[in-house]
Design an enzyme around this catalytic site. Structure first.
Site, PDB file in Angstrom:
ATOM      1  N   ARG A 197       0.837  -1.184   0.000  1.00 48.55           N
ATOM      2  CA  ARG A 197       0.000   0.000   0.000  1.00 48.55           C
ATOM      3  C   ARG A 197       0.882   1.248   0.000  1.00 48.55           C
ATOM      4  NH1 ARG A 197      -4.565  -1.161   4.551  1.00 48.55           N
ATOM      5  NH2 ARG A 197      -2.874  -0.762   6.016  1.00 48.55           N
ATOM      6  N   ASP A 274      -9.949   3.808  13.952  1.00 48.95           N
ATOM      7  CA  ASP A 274      -8.609   3.388  13.540  1.00 48.95           C
ATOM      8  C   ASP A 274      -8.525   3.165  12.038  1.00 48.95           C
ATOM      9  OD1 ASP A 274     -10.301   1.115  14.565  1.00 48.95           O
ATOM     10  OD2 ASP A 274      -8.781  -0.062  13.536  1.00 48.95           O
TER      11      ASP A 274
END
Length: 522
Positions: A197, A274
Site C-alpha cells: 500500500r 482506527d
C-alpha cells in the site's frame, strides 16, 4: 537485467517520533512510543501477481524491474532495499462505537517513506507481511481473497476521483493461510498474499486517541506537531490558530471523502476510528461494497449485519461521530473547545456543499437549488422502492430526451419486474418533473451530458466482479484482475468491447459469499 531501484528514503516517522525501546515480535503494550521496529517475515515463494503501472511510474520504478523476481522478493518483504527502515505503528481506536484500546499495525509493516522524482512523499507499507507487537493473537498474514480486493479497489477509487490510499503491487506468498471466513467454526486454508500500500501518510485518528486515552499529553502534542509539519506544511500561523486550521482541514477533507463515497455508491463497511485517515483518504479496504440496487440501509459487512452501524446512508453521520472522538482526543492540546467546535461545523458545511455539488453534477444542473435536494431525495426513494441499480440509472439519466422523457432506456437497471411495475408510474412522473427542471436550466445539453458522465461512472468494482477475479486467481489465472485494472482505470469512459464489466449484478451473485456480504476475515 533491470537494476534495482535507487529510491530516496526520508523516514521521518521513525526518525522524528519516539519509538518502542523493546524489539522483537512478541505482543506487548507499547507506551510512550508511536512505533515499534519490526521487519517483515519472509515468505516461501514470492511471485508478482499484479502491479499498478501508474503507481510504479509515480515512484520512478522501472517497469522492467517490477517484472523481476527481485521485485517480488522486496514487495513480499523477503529482502530490503537500502534506506528502508521497517516498523509497525502504534494506535488505538473506537470499533463499532466502543473504545478498543491499543490496536496498532497487526499485519501491516511500513518499509519507509520515499521521495518520488517530483519530491512528493510516499510511505510504502506491506499488508500481510507477518506478525508485529500489535498482532494480538493473529498471524500477521493476509489471504489472496482480501488482498486482491484491496489492490483493485485502491486503484479503482483513485481513478474514480475519490481520495484514497494507493496500491503498488500484489504478491503471492506461496504459502497457505488458515481463515474462518465467516466466523462460523469452519476455518480453511487459503492462498496467502501481500499488498504494498502507498500513501503520503498512514496516520489515523486512532494514533491521537491512544496517547490521549493514556493521559500522555506530551506524546500527543509531539504527534500533532509532527503531523502538521510533515503532512500539512501549507498551513501557516502558530498556536491555537494553527491547531484550529489543522483540525478544520482534517474535518473538511473527511467530508469531501465521504461525499465522494456517496456519489459513486461506495460503502466502506468498517468506519472505525482506527480506519480513518488524518489526510481524509479512504483507508483499509476490508468488507467494502458498491451499492447495486439502491438501498441506504445496506452494509456489506457480516459483522455489522444486526445493527448496520456502517450502512451506506449513515456514512456521513458516522464520519462526524468519528471526528467528534478525534476532537475529544485532541482537546488536551487546545486551549478550549471553540476551535474544535468550529472544525466540526466545518465538516457540516463542507459536506453540505459537496452534497449540493454532487446533486448538481449527477443531475446535470448548473447549480443546486434547495428544491433540487428534494428532487434527488424523491428519486432515491423511488430507486429503493423499485430495486433499481444506482450506477446504471444515473448513467442512463444523461441520455434521456428532455422533450420526451421515458424509461425506455433503463431496462437493464431494474432487478425485479414486479418491483419495477410498482414504481413505474411514479418514476415516469419524476422524469417529467426532472425534464422540466433541465429545460429551465441554462446549462447547454452537451455540457449537461458531459457533466453527468463525469460524475456518474460507467464502471465500478462491483463485488461480483471482484469475486470472479478472485475465483480465477485462486486457479492461477490473473487475466480477469488485469482486465479489471485496465477497465477501472477509465471508469467514466465508454469502452467498446468491455460492456460486460458495466452490467448489473447477476442473479447468481445476489446471495453468494463475497458478492453480497463479506466479513473482516482476511
Amino acid at each position: 537485467m533491470p537494476t534495482p531501484p535507487s529510491l530516496r528514503f526520508d523516514n521521518a516517522f521513525v526518525t522524528s517520533l519516539p519509538g518502542d525501546p523493546e524489539t522483537g515480535r512478541h505482543v506487548r503494550a507499547v507506551e510512550g512510543a508511536l512505533w515499534s521496529r519490526v521487519a517483515p517475515e519472509p515468505v516461501a515463494a514470492p511471485r508478482m501477481l499484479a502491479w499498478s503501472a501508474d503507481m510504479a511510474a509515480r515512484l520512478g520504478l522501472d517497469p522492467g524491474w517490477m517484472r523481476t523476481e527481485a521485485a517480488a522478493e522486496v514487495l513480499a518483504g523477503n529482502r530490503l532495499l537500502e534506506g528502508m527502515a521497517p516498523f509497525a505503528s502504534n494506535y488505538g481506536g473506537h470499533q463499532f462505537g466502543h473504545w478498543a484500546g491499543q490496536l496498532g499495525d497487526g499485519r501491516a509493516i511500513g518499509l519507509g517513506e520515499v521521495l518520488d522524482p517530483g519530491g512528493r512523499r510516499w510511505e510504502l507499507q506491506l499488508k500481510g507481511a507477518g506478525p508485529t507487537p500489535y498482532s494480538r493473537s493473529a498471524d500477521g498474514r493476509a489471504v489472496l481473497r482480501s488482498s486482491l480486493r484491496e489492490f483493485l479497489c485502491s486503484e479503482a477509487m483513485h481513478h474514480l476521483g475519490v481520495p484514497t490510499t494507493r496500491a503498488l503491487s500484489l504478491v503471492g506468498t506461496g504459502e497457505q493461510v488458515v481463515r474462518d471466513m465467516f466466523y462460523d467454526g469452519h476455518p480453511a486454508p487459503e492462498p496467502g498474499a501481500v499488498v504494498c500500500r502507498v500513501a503520503p501518510s498512514f496516520i489515523r485518528f486512532g494514533h491521537f486517541e491512544l496517547p490521549a486515552s493514556r493521559g500522555d499529553v506530551d506524546l500527543l502534542r509531539t504527534l500533532v506537531d509532527f503531523c502538521i509539519a510533515r503532512d500539512f506544511p501549507h498551513l501557516q500561523g502558530t498556536g491555537e490558530s494553527l491547531l484550529g486550521d489543522w483540525f478544520g482541514e482534517v474535518c473538511e477533507r473527511t467530508a469531501v471523502m465521504v461525499a465522494h463515497w456517496m456519489r459513486v455508491g461506495f460503502v466502506h463497511g468498517v468506519m472505525n476510528t482506527d480506519n480513518m485517515s488524518i489526510l481524509g483518504l479512504t483507508i483499509d479496504y476490508g468488507p467494502y461494497g458498491w451499492i447495486d440496487d439502491f438501498d441506504p440501509d445496506w452494509t456489506p459487512n457480516t459483522t455489522d449485519r444486526q445493527h448496520r452501524r456502517y450502512r451506506f446512508g449513515q456514512q456521513p453521520q458516522v464520519a462526524y461521530w468519528n471526528l467528534s472522538r478525534l476532537a475529544g482526543a485532541l482537546s488536551p492540546v487546545f486551549d478550549g473547545h471553540e476551535a474544535l467546535q468550529a472544525g466540526l461545523r466545518r465538516f457540516v458545511d463542507a459536506y453540505g456543499a459537496a452534497d449540493r455539488g454532487n446533486t448538481a453534477a449527477k443531475l446535470g444542473l448548473s447549480a443546486c437549488r434547495d428544491e433540487d435536494l428534494d428532487l434527488m431525495q424523491a428519486l432515491r426513494d423511488l430507486l429503493k422502492a423499485g430495486e433499481v441499480d444506482m450506477t446504471l440509472f444515473f448513467r442512463h439519466l444523461a441520455d434521456i430526451d428532455p422533450d420526451a422523457p421515458s424509461l425506455d432506456g433503463f431496462d437493464d437497471a431494474f432487478y425485479d419486474a414486479s418491483r419495477r411495475a410498482s414504481v413505474e408510474a411514479a418514476l415516469g412522473e419524476w422524469l417529467r418533473t426532472y425534464a422540466a427542471r433541465v429545460a429551465g436550466d441554462p446549462l447547454p445539453a452537451e455540457h449537461r451530458k458531459a457533466l453527468m458522465d463525469a460524475a456518474n461512472p460507467q464502471y465500478v468494482l462491483r463485488n461480483y466482479l471482484a469475486q470472479e477475479a478472485i475465483d480465477l486467481a485462486h486457479g492461477g489465472d490473473m487475466s480477469r484482475t488485469e482486465a479489471l485494472l485496465a477497465v477501472l482505470g477509465h471508469p467514466y469512459d465508454l469502452q467498446p468491447g468491455r460492456e460486460a464489466f458495466a452490467r448489473r449484478r447477476p442473479d447468481w451473485a445476489r446471495d453468494r459469499a463475497g458478492c453480497s456480504m463479506l466479513s473482516c476475515s482476511s
